[in-house]
Motif scaffolding. Structure first.
Motif, PDB file in Angstrom:
ATOM      1  N   GLY A 293       0.772  -1.239   0.000  1.00 26.33           N
ATOM      2  CA  GLY A 293       0.000   0.000   0.000  1.00 26.33           C
ATOM      3  C   GLY A 293       0.790   1.268   0.000  1.00 26.33           C
ATOM      4  O   GLY A 293       0.220   2.359   0.137  1.00 26.33           O
ATOM      5  N   GLY A 294       2.113   1.214  -0.153  1.00 25.83           N
ATOM      6  CA  GLY A 294       2.885   2.442  -0.104  1.00 25.83           C
ATOM      7  C   GLY A 294       4.246   2.372  -0.740  1.00 25.83           C
ATOM      8  O   GLY A 294       4.800   1.284  -0.954  1.00 25.83           O
ATOM      9  N   VAL A 295       4.791   3.538  -1.055  1.00 20.40           N
ATOM     10  CA  VAL A 295       6.113   3.678  -1.651  1.00 20.40           C
ATOM     11  C   VAL A 295       6.857   4.770  -0.890  1.00 20.40           C
ATOM     12  O   VAL A 295       6.278   5.815  -0.570  1.00 20.40           O
ATOM     13  CB  VAL A 295       6.019   4.051  -3.143  1.00 20.40           C
ATOM     14  N   ILE A 296       8.142   4.547  -0.586  1.00 16.59           N
ATOM     15  CA  ILE A 296       8.947   5.519   0.152  1.00 16.59           C
ATOM     16  C   ILE A 296      10.236   5.790  -0.613  1.00 16.59           C
ATOM     17  O   ILE A 296      10.917   4.864  -1.061  1.00 16.59           O
ATOM     18  CB  ILE A 296       9.282   5.006   1.565  1.00 16.59           C
ATOM     19  N   TYR A 297      10.546   7.075  -0.761  1.00 14.70           N
ATOM     20  CA  TYR A 297      11.823   7.513  -1.330  1.00 14.70           C
ATOM     21  C   TYR A 297      12.601   8.252  -0.249  1.00 14.70           C
ATOM     22  O   TYR A 297      12.058   9.118   0.432  1.00 14.70           O
ATOM     23  CB  TYR A 297      11.602   8.476  -2.498  1.00 14.70           C
ATOM     24  N   GLN A 298      13.867   7.933  -0.099  1.00 19.15           N
ATOM     25  CA  GLN A 298      14.769   8.673   0.782  1.00 19.15           C
ATOM     26  C   GLN A 298      15.967   9.100  -0.048  1.00 19.15           C
ATOM     27  O   GLN A 298      16.761   8.269  -0.490  1.00 19.15           O
ATOM     28  CB  GLN A 298      15.190   7.818   1.975  1.00 19.15           C
ATOM     29  N   THR A 299      16.088  10.410  -0.264  1.00 19.62           N
ATOM     30  CA  THR A 299      17.122  10.914  -1.155  1.00 19.62           C
ATOM     31  C   THR A 299      17.550  12.297  -0.680  1.00 19.62           C
ATOM     32  O   THR A 299      17.329  12.658   0.471  1.00 19.62           O
ATOM     33  CB  THR A 299      16.593  10.940  -2.612  1.00 19.62           C
ATOM     34  N   VAL A 300      18.189  13.054  -1.557  1.00 22.07           N
ATOM     35  CA  VAL A 300      18.559  14.437  -1.250  1.00 22.07           C
ATOM     36  C   VAL A 300      18.085  15.323  -2.396  1.00 22.07           C
ATOM     37  O   VAL A 300      18.032  14.895  -3.561  1.00 22.07           O
ATOM     38  CB  VAL A 300      20.083  14.612  -1.037  1.00 22.07           C
ATOM     39  N   LEU A 301      17.757  16.553  -2.064  1.00 17.74           N
ATOM     40  CA  LEU A 301      17.251  17.495  -3.055  1.00 17.74           C
ATOM     41  C   LEU A 301      18.430  18.263  -3.655  1.00 17.74           C
ATOM     42  O   LEU A 301      18.583  19.461  -3.469  1.00 17.74           O
ATOM     43  CB  LEU A 301      16.235  18.438  -2.408  1.00 17.74           C
ATOM     44  N   ARG A 302      19.244  17.532  -4.392  1.00 17.51           N
ATOM     45  CA  ARG A 302      20.408  18.135  -5.045  1.00 17.51           C
ATOM     46  C   ARG A 302      20.008  18.783  -6.359  1.00 17.51           C
ATOM     47  O   ARG A 302      20.637  19.726  -6.829  1.00 17.51           O
ATOM     48  CB  ARG A 302      21.472  17.062  -5.289  1.00 17.51           C
ATOM     49  N   GLN A 303      18.956  18.250  -6.977  1.00 17.66           N
ATOM     50  CA  GLN A 303      18.406  18.809  -8.201  1.00 17.66           C
ATOM     51  C   GLN A 303      16.921  18.487  -8.219  1.00 17.66           C
ATOM     52  O   GLN A 303      16.405  17.855  -7.303  1.00 17.66           O
ATOM     53  CB  GLN A 303      19.104  18.209  -9.426  1.00 17.66           C
ATOM     54  N   ASP A 304      16.199  18.958  -9.223  1.00 11.63           N
ATOM     55  CA  ASP A 304      14.764  18.692  -9.302  1.00 11.63           C
ATOM     56  C   ASP A 304      14.513  17.189  -9.405  1.00 11.63           C
ATOM     57  O   ASP A 304      15.287  16.452 -10.021  1.00 11.63           O
ATOM     58  CB  ASP A 304      14.154  19.381 -10.522  1.00 11.63           C
ATOM     59  N   TRP A 305      13.394  16.766  -8.799  1.00 10.35           N
ATOM     60  CA  TRP A 305      12.994  15.364  -8.872  1.00 10.35           C
ATOM     61  C   TRP A 305      11.613  15.246  -9.516  1.00 10.35           C
ATOM     62  O   TRP A 305      10.756  16.110  -9.336  1.00 10.35           O
ATOM     63  CB  TRP A 305      12.918  14.739  -7.477  1.00 10.35           C
ATOM     64  N   ARG A 306      11.422  14.159 -10.226  1.00 11.76           N
ATOM     65  CA  ARG A 306      10.105  13.809 -10.756  1.00 11.76           C
ATOM     66  C   ARG A 306       9.843  12.341 -10.402  1.00 11.76           C
ATOM     67  O   ARG A 306      10.588  11.450 -10.843  1.00 11.76           O
ATOM     68  CB  ARG A 306      10.036  13.998 -12.273  1.00 11.76           C
ATOM     69  N   PHE A 307       8.838  12.111  -9.577  1.00 11.61           N
ATOM     70  CA  PHE A 307       8.483  10.760  -9.140  1.00 11.61           C
ATOM     71  C   PHE A 307       7.207  10.329  -9.873  1.00 11.61           C
ATOM     72  O   PHE A 307       6.216  11.063  -9.876  1.00 11.61           O
ATOM     73  CB  PHE A 307       8.249  10.724  -7.628  1.00 11.61           C
ATOM     74  N   GLU A 308       7.230   9.138 -10.458  1.00 11.57           N
ATOM     75  CA  GLU A 308       6.073   8.614 -11.180  1.00 11.57           C
ATOM     76  C   GLU A 308       5.716   7.240 -10.635  1.00 11.57           C
ATOM     77  O   GLU A 308       6.566   6.347 -10.580  1.00 11.57           O
ATOM     78  CB  GLU A 308       6.372   8.527 -12.680  1.00 11.57           C
ATOM     79  N   LEU A 309       4.470   7.084 -10.213  1.00  9.40           N
ATOM     80  CA  LEU A 309       3.982   5.815  -9.678  1.00  9.40           C
ATOM     81  C   LEU A 309       2.812   5.334 -10.534  1.00  9.40           C
ATOM     82  O   LEU A 309       1.938   6.125 -10.906  1.00  9.40           O
ATOM     83  CB  LEU A 309       3.493   5.972  -8.236  1.00  9.40           C
ATOM     84  N   ARG A 310       2.822   4.036 -10.823  1.00  9.35           N
ATOM     85  CA  ARG A 310       1.684   3.404 -11.508  1.00  9.35           C
ATOM     86  C   ARG A 310       1.200   2.242 -10.654  1.00  9.35           C
ATOM     87  O   ARG A 310       2.002   1.523 -10.056  1.00  9.35           O
ATOM     88  CB  ARG A 310       2.079   2.938 -12.923  1.00  9.35           C
ATOM     89  N   PHE A 311      -0.106   2.071 -10.633  1.00 14.79           N
ATOM     90  CA  PHE A 311      -0.692   1.042  -9.779  1.00 14.79           C
ATOM     91  C   PHE A 311      -1.997   0.539 -10.381  1.00 14.79           C
ATOM     92  O   PHE A 311      -2.519   1.132 -11.341  1.00 14.79           O
ATOM     93  CB  PHE A 311      -0.937   1.598  -8.340  1.00 14.79           C
ATOM     94  N   ARG A 312      -2.488  -0.565  -9.846  1.00 14.86           N
ATOM     95  CA  ARG A 312      -3.721  -1.155 -10.370  1.00 14.86           C
ATOM     96  C   ARG A 312      -4.547  -1.670  -9.192  1.00 14.86           C
ATOM     97  O   ARG A 312      -4.017  -2.118  -8.205  1.00 14.86           O
ATOM     98  CB  ARG A 312      -3.374  -2.330 -11.319  1.00 14.86           C
ATOM     99  N   ARG A 313      -5.840  -1.544  -9.342  1.00 15.63           N
ATOM    100  CA  ARG A 313      -6.744  -2.023  -8.299  1.00 15.63           C
ATOM    101  C   ARG A 313      -6.689  -3.548  -8.203  1.00 15.63           C
ATOM    102  O   ARG A 313      -6.587  -4.221  -9.205  1.00 15.63           O
ATOM    103  CB  ARG A 313      -8.185  -1.583  -8.567  1.00 15.63           C
TER     104      ARG A 313
END
Length: 313
Positions: A293-313
């Motif tokens: 039921g979840g996704v976690i990112y742990q990173t640093v904001l050194r540059q712009d980020w774009r996170f894309e998640l796809r899921f299905r019921r």
């Protein structure tokens, strides 16, 4: 007469910025940044002389524009379009309106150089199980200075650059979120009037207003952080329902996190709770943790980020 290298540049700047013995404040103030022309002139002279590792220089320039330390402006439509496409022109970009969006901007309002002593971490949680989706941003500020000084906001210079670093941190933080977001709750930290230039108490309320530059809403609040202290701020708001896209039982969520230009790499945690009954089918970039039921990112904001998640019921 002094050799300046990558290892000594910061110390040189701080020393060159400070007033010299016997110098009047007026004379010093008008010339306090003259060293920048000296440094830039020496660097440009070296480039023109060809005594440069061109490949290394190109790598550094690319890193500077990608990490938003350098913006480029050219009076040339085709070149400007290319710069904008790569995000090197300083603009937020028209494409930033799609999906979820987050940008945290901090402004020093204390007439000092204390930013070098302040550490910041950013944590962003999004709950897509709710309708409308709900987001919570948590900012943690830590003042690493150890000098015990009274917090009095006033336009005065110190005897050295280091002296101005050992001050209290008066700041205004703006948070850019998608237009249509509604503030639900926020931390209120009052600031006493005796520590402010105005002399009036600041209640710590959060202002909410539209952003003129594009389809975003801004949350703004004023704060004060004394030396050797830590402060945590949280904001909770509802997101527009269309940050989640559905098509034939397949869902998607996109988050763009923009870095404040000129800042270092703040720690960044992003946690997304998926809609009830959904399972992940794809994520980009790779997540730190993918759990039920979840996704976690742990990173640093050194540059712009774009996170894309796809899921299905």
């Amino acid at each position: 007469e002094e050799m300046v290298t990558g290892q000594s540049i910061v110390a040189y700047i701080r020393q060159a910025w400070g007033p010299e013995d016997g110098e009047t404040v007026g004379d010093w103030w008008s010339q306090r940044k003259s060293f920048m022309g000296v440094i830039a002139g020496a660097a440009w002279q070296r480039v023109q002389g060809g005594k440069v590792d061109w490949f290394a220089l190109a790598q550094v320039l690319l890193r500077l524009v990608e990490e938003r330390h350098l913006f480029v402006y050219l009076e040339h439509p085709e070149a400007e379009a290319l710069l904008a496409e790569h995000g090197w022109d300083g603009g937020l970009g028209s494409g930033a309106a799609a999906g979820d969006f987050l940008m945290v901007l901090g402004m020093n309002m204390g007439y000092n150089k204390v930013n070098a002593r302040v550490r910041e971490s950013i944590s962003y949680q999004v709950d897509l199980r709710q309708s409308p989706p709900q987001a919570t941003l948590t900012l943690v500020y830590t003042h690493t200075g150890s000098v015990d000084v009274p917090c009095k906001q006033e336009p005065r210079y110190g005897t050295s650059y280091e002296d101005m670093m050992e001050r209290c941190y008066w700041y205004y933080v703006q948070v850019y979120v998608p237009a249509g977001s509604q503030l639900v709750d926020a931390t209120r930290i009052p600031v006493p009037g005796e520590s402010l230039l105005s002399g009036e108490d600041e209640e710590g309320g959060v202002a909410v207003y539209p952003v003129e530059e594009g389809p975003w809403t801004a949350l703004g609040v004023f704060g004060l952080l004394p030396p050797a202290s830590t402060q945590t701020r949280s904001f909770t708001w509802t997101l527009p329902a269309d940050v989640v896209k559905w098509e034939n039982g397949a869902g998607s969520y996109t988050l763009q996190v923009r870095k404040q230009p000129g800042t270092l790499a703040h720690p960044l945690t992003v946690e997304v709770r998926l809609p009830t009954g959904s399972v992940v089918t794809d994520v980009a970039p790779s997540a730190t943790v993918i759990e039920d039921g979840g996704v976690i990112y742990q990173t640093v904001l050194r540059q712009d980020w774009r996170f894309e998640l796809r899921f299905r019921r």
